[in-house]
Design a protein around this motif. Structure first.
Motif, PDB file in Angstrom:
ATOM      1  N   TYR A  76     -15.011   2.449   1.429  1.00 14.79           N
ATOM      2  CA  TYR A  76     -13.883   2.114   0.562  1.00 14.79           C
ATOM      3  C   TYR A  76     -14.305   1.956  -0.900  1.00 14.79           C
ATOM      4  O   TYR A  76     -13.536   1.469  -1.724  1.00 14.79           O
ATOM      5  CB  TYR A  76     -13.170   0.867   1.094  1.00 14.79           C
ATOM      6  CG  TYR A  76     -12.470   1.163   2.403  1.00 14.79           C
ATOM      7  CD1 TYR A  76     -11.137   1.564   2.424  1.00 14.79           C
ATOM      8  CD2 TYR A  76     -13.163   1.107   3.616  1.00 14.79           C
ATOM      9  CE1 TYR A  76     -10.498   1.870   3.620  1.00 14.79           C
ATOM     10  CE2 TYR A  76     -12.536   1.420   4.814  1.00 14.79           C
ATOM     11  CZ  TYR A  76     -11.207   1.805   4.813  1.00 14.79           C
ATOM     12  OH  TYR A  76     -10.572   2.123   5.982  1.00 14.79           O
TER      13      TYR A  76
ATOM     14  N   PRO B 163       0.807  -1.229   0.000  1.00  9.55           N
ATOM     15  CA  PRO B 163       0.000   0.000   0.000  1.00  9.55           C
ATOM     16  C   PRO B 163       0.841   1.281   0.000  1.00  9.55           C
ATOM     17  O   PRO B 163       0.327   2.348  -0.325  1.00  9.55           O
ATOM     18  CB  PRO B 163      -0.841  -0.119   1.277  1.00  9.55           C
ATOM     19  CG  PRO B 163      -0.241  -1.198   2.078  1.00  9.55           C
ATOM     20  CD  PRO B 163       0.522  -2.083   1.137  1.00  9.55           C
TER      21      PRO B 163
ATOM     22  N   THR C 282     -12.008   7.101  -4.070  1.00 11.15           N
ATOM     23  CA  THR C 282     -11.211   5.949  -3.642  1.00 11.15           C
ATOM     24  C   THR C 282     -10.781   5.135  -4.869  1.00 11.15           C
ATOM     25  O   THR C 282      -9.653   4.632  -4.923  1.00 11.15           O
ATOM     26  CB  THR C 282     -11.991   5.071  -2.648  1.00 11.15           C
ATOM     27  OG1 THR C 282     -12.466   5.913  -1.588  1.00 11.15           O
ATOM     28  CG2 THR C 282     -11.108   3.988  -2.057  1.00 11.15           C
TER      29      THR C 282
ATOM     30  N   GLY D 134     -13.279  -2.461  -3.750  1.00 13.57           N
ATOM     31  CA  GLY D 134     -13.007  -2.225  -2.324  1.00 13.57           C
ATOM     32  C   GLY D 134     -14.172  -2.761  -1.527  1.00 13.57           C
ATOM     33  O   GLY D 134     -15.313  -2.377  -1.771  1.00 13.57           O
TER      34      GLY D 134
ATOM     35  N   HIS E 161     -11.633  -0.433  -9.978  1.00 14.45           N
ATOM     36  CA  HIS E 161     -11.437  -0.444  -8.526  1.00 14.45           C
ATOM     37  C   HIS E 161     -12.372  -1.440  -7.845  1.00 14.45           C
ATOM     38  O   HIS E 161     -13.552  -1.502  -8.194  1.00 14.45           O
ATOM     39  CB  HIS E 161     -11.722   0.968  -7.991  1.00 14.45           C
ATOM     40  CG  HIS E 161     -11.895   1.037  -6.499  1.00 14.45           C
ATOM     41  ND1 HIS E 161     -10.868   0.789  -5.627  1.00 14.45           N
ATOM     42  CD2 HIS E 161     -12.983   1.314  -5.730  1.00 14.45           C
ATOM     43  CE1 HIS E 161     -11.313   0.919  -4.381  1.00 14.45           C
ATOM     44  NE2 HIS E 161     -12.590   1.233  -4.413  1.00 14.45           N
TER      45      HIS E 161
ATOM     46  N   MET F 203      -8.598  -3.884  -0.873  1.00 11.40           N
ATOM     47  CA  MET F 203      -8.677  -3.125  -2.123  1.00 11.40           C
ATOM     48  C   MET F 203      -7.908  -3.897  -3.186  1.00 11.40           C
ATOM     49  O   MET F 203      -6.808  -4.404  -2.930  1.00 11.40           O
ATOM     50  CB  MET F 203      -8.079  -1.723  -1.980  1.00 11.40           C
ATOM     51  CG  MET F 203      -8.931  -0.775  -1.165  1.00 11.40           C
ATOM     52  SD  MET F 203      -8.879   0.945  -1.760  1.00 11.40           S
ATOM     53  CE  MET F 203      -7.129   1.230  -1.956  1.00 11.40           C
ATOM     54  N   HIS F 204      -8.535  -3.945  -4.350  1.00 10.02           N
ATOM     55  CA  HIS F 204      -7.922  -4.618  -5.492  1.00 10.02           C
ATOM     56  C   HIS F 204      -8.100  -3.748  -6.723  1.00 10.02           C
ATOM     57  O   HIS F 204      -9.020  -2.930  -6.790  1.00 10.02           O
ATOM     58  CB  HIS F 204      -8.622  -5.953  -5.773  1.00 10.02           C
ATOM     59  CG  HIS F 204      -8.610  -6.929  -4.638  1.00 10.02           C
ATOM     60  ND1 HIS F 204      -7.771  -8.020  -4.603  1.00 10.02           N
ATOM     61  CD2 HIS F 204      -9.348  -6.992  -3.497  1.00 10.02           C
ATOM     62  CE1 HIS F 204      -7.997  -8.709  -3.477  1.00 10.02           C
ATOM     63  NE2 HIS F 204      -8.949  -8.105  -2.789  1.00 10.02           N
ATOM     64  N   LEU F 205      -7.257  -3.983  -7.719  1.00  8.84           N
ATOM     65  CA  LEU F 205      -7.492  -3.448  -9.066  1.00  8.84           C
ATOM     66  C   LEU F 205      -7.775  -4.652  -9.936  1.00  8.84           C
ATOM     67  O   LEU F 205      -7.028  -5.639  -9.908  1.00  8.84           O
ATOM     68  CB  LEU F 205      -6.263  -2.671  -9.546  1.00  8.84           C
ATOM     69  CG  LEU F 205      -6.071  -1.328  -8.840  1.00  8.84           C
ATOM     70  CD1 LEU F 205      -4.663  -0.795  -9.064  1.00  8.84           C
ATOM     71  CD2 LEU F 205      -7.117  -0.311  -9.295  1.00  8.84           C
TER      72      LEU F 205
ATOM     73  N   THR G 185      -4.077  -4.500  -3.688  1.00 17.24           N
ATOM     74  CA  THR G 185      -3.295  -3.286  -3.436  1.00 17.24           C
ATOM     75  C   THR G 185      -3.292  -2.821  -1.974  1.00 17.24           C
ATOM     76  O   THR G 185      -2.434  -2.041  -1.585  1.00 17.24           O
ATOM     77  CB  THR G 185      -3.802  -2.121  -4.313  1.00 17.24           C
ATOM     78  OG1 THR G 185      -5.194  -1.908  -4.044  1.00 17.24           O
ATOM     79  CG2 THR G 185      -3.625  -2.434  -5.788  1.00 17.24           C
ATOM     80  N   GLU G 186      -4.254  -3.261  -1.180  1.00 17.04           N
ATOM     81  CA  GLU G 186      -4.277  -2.818   0.222  1.00 17.04           C
ATOM     82  C   GLU G 186      -5.174  -3.700   1.077  1.00 17.04           C
ATOM     83  O   GLU G 186      -6.187  -4.213   0.603  1.00 17.04           O
ATOM     84  CB  GLU G 186      -4.797  -1.378   0.306  1.00 17.04           C
ATOM     85  CG  GLU G 186      -4.759  -0.795   1.721  1.00 17.04           C
ATOM     86  CD  GLU G 186      -5.163   0.675   1.796  1.00 17.04           C
ATOM     87  OE1 GLU G 186      -6.136   1.059   1.134  1.00 17.04           O
ATOM     88  OE2 GLU G 186      -4.498   1.425   2.545  1.00 17.04           O
TER      89      GLU G 186
ATOM     90  N   ASN H 223      -6.946   4.398  -5.862  1.00 16.76           N
ATOM     91  CA  ASN H 223      -6.441   3.054  -6.136  1.00 16.76           C
ATOM     92  C   ASN H 223      -5.825   2.995  -7.545  1.00 16.76           C
ATOM     93  O   ASN H 223      -4.709   2.509  -7.728  1.00 16.76           O
ATOM     94  CB  ASN H 223      -7.608   2.065  -5.979  1.00 16.76           C
ATOM     95  CG  ASN H 223      -7.156   0.629  -5.781  1.00 16.76           C
ATOM     96  OD1 ASN H 223      -5.962   0.351  -5.645  1.00 16.76           O
ATOM     97  ND2 ASN H 223      -8.104  -0.293  -5.789  1.00 16.76           N
TER      98      ASN H 223
ATOM     99  N   LEU I 231       0.692   3.588  -2.949  1.00 17.23           N
ATOM    100  CA  LEU I 231      -0.481   4.435  -3.200  1.00 17.23           C
ATOM    101  C   LEU I 231      -0.151   5.918  -2.969  1.00 17.23           C
ATOM    102  O   LEU I 231      -0.900   6.795  -3.397  1.00 17.23           O
ATOM    103  CB  LEU I 231      -1.636   4.030  -2.271  1.00 17.23           C
ATOM    104  CG  LEU I 231      -2.252   2.648  -2.513  1.00 17.23           C
ATOM    105  CD1 LEU I 231      -3.080   2.204  -1.308  1.00 17.23           C
ATOM    106  CD2 LEU I 231      -3.119   2.651  -3.772  1.00 17.23           C
TER     107      LEU I 231
END
Ligand code: AVJ
Length: 319
Positions: free
Chosen positions: A205, A32, A212, A240, A238, A251-253, A278-279, A216, A35
């Protein structure tokens, strides 16, 4: 003038290795910390203004409501060490209550921090201030102009949630050590986000305005710059959401199409629907967090919360 110290900037090579390993793993991940480039830090500030993102506002309410009691528990003349200081606004609000002898602002986003600290120094010319640019998640080695007396580590915003509970324990143990090395009377003032109804967590999120999502997705712009990669932001979405089994926001992409991403020393093929994690942002209960603090060697814990019990601020002594 505030002093500014830039500690070991992570070498380009180790950033590349870390990112390469994460991006080419079967389940792609990135830390993270990526970011927070300059734009990412600004987008995070914008997140804090969103109606859905309750943590910042709720925590600020707790500080407004109970700042005086906190100061009584802590006492004046601390060495206030702000972990992930960002725009330094949260600490600045506590200055009138806490009257710190020294303010040490630490952040990985160096340029952003430098501006914040010099602005704050003009506003509070009488407080000794030190800005430190470093990744404190790696190790908590403080420069030697940081006073050792009455260290109060300030870790608001529930940033500890980015660590897994095991990592959080190790990190809290490091803070506890840094509290007691040299000086006495050390402690921790920390903000913790609490478990609550899933829909509230999900919305916080994945906000309607898409800030957000931008925060991301900006990670990909940052990666393009760091790695000279060719992520096409329009091909990513995104995600979340709260994972209640693991008590964490994830959190993902997510790839919106099959695609290949290239950079000078790597390549990764993503199928449509594949994700880069990602987080994580872990959520605690009051009890689970107190037991974590106790395991880390802290005692004499005081907690403050908001009327809905969505967020908690804890003070604990290193003694
Ligand atoms: C800065 C880690 C506390 O987890 O709530 C906000 C980061 N990510 N929205 C959090 C974040 C997406 C934030 N922390």
């Amino acid at each position: 003038m505030a002093q500014f110290i830039q500690l070991v900037e992570q070498h380009t090579q180790s950033i590349n290795d870390e990112l390469l390993a994460g991006l080419t793993a079967p389940q792609a991940t990135t830390s993270p910390k990526y970011l927070y480039d300059a734009l990412g830090s600004k987008l995070f500030e914008a997140i804090c203004e969103l109606p859905e993102y309750y943590p910042t506002r709720t925590e600020a309410g707790i500080f407004n409501q109970h700042g005086h009691e906190m100061a009584q528990a802590i006492g004046a003349g601390t060495t206030l060490i702000d972990l992930g200081a960002g725009n330094c606004a949260k600490a600045a609000k506590l200055f009138p209550h806490l009257q710190p002898a020294q303010y040490v602002a630490i952040d990985i986003s160096v340029k952003f921090l430098r501006d914040s600290v010099s602005r704050l120094q003009q506003q509070f010319p009488d407080i000794d201030m030190v800005g430190v640019g470093m990744d404190f998640s790696l190790a908590l080695h403080l420069p030697n102009n940081v006073r050792s007396e009455k260290r109060l580590f300030f870790y608001p915003g529930s940033s500890l949630g980015n660590f897994t509970p095991d990592e959080a324990l190790v990190f809290l143990q490091q803070i506890k050590l840094a509290c007691t090395d040299g000086g006495a009377d050390g402690g921790l003032l920390i903000g913790v986000d609490l478990v609550k109804e899933n829909s509230i967590l999900d919305a916080a999120y994945d906000d309607a305005l898409g800030v957000t999502a931008s925060f991301n997705l900006n990670l990909l712009l940052h990666l393009n710059r760091l790695l000279d990669a060719d992520f096409d932001l329009r091909e990513w979405r995104h995600r979340g959401f709260f994972n209640d089994k693991l008590s964490r926001i994830e959190m993902h992409l997510e790839a919106a199409s099959d695609q290949t991403v290239r950079w000078p020393n790597g390549v990764r093929r993503f199928e449509r629907g594949e994700r880069i994690h990602t987080e994580n942002s872990y959520k605690y209960t009051r009890q689970s967090f107190i037991s974590l603090l106790t395991k880390a060697g802290f005692g004499d814990v005081t907690t403050w919360t908001d009327p809905q019990q969505w967020f908690m601020v804890c003070h604990a002594r290193a003694a």
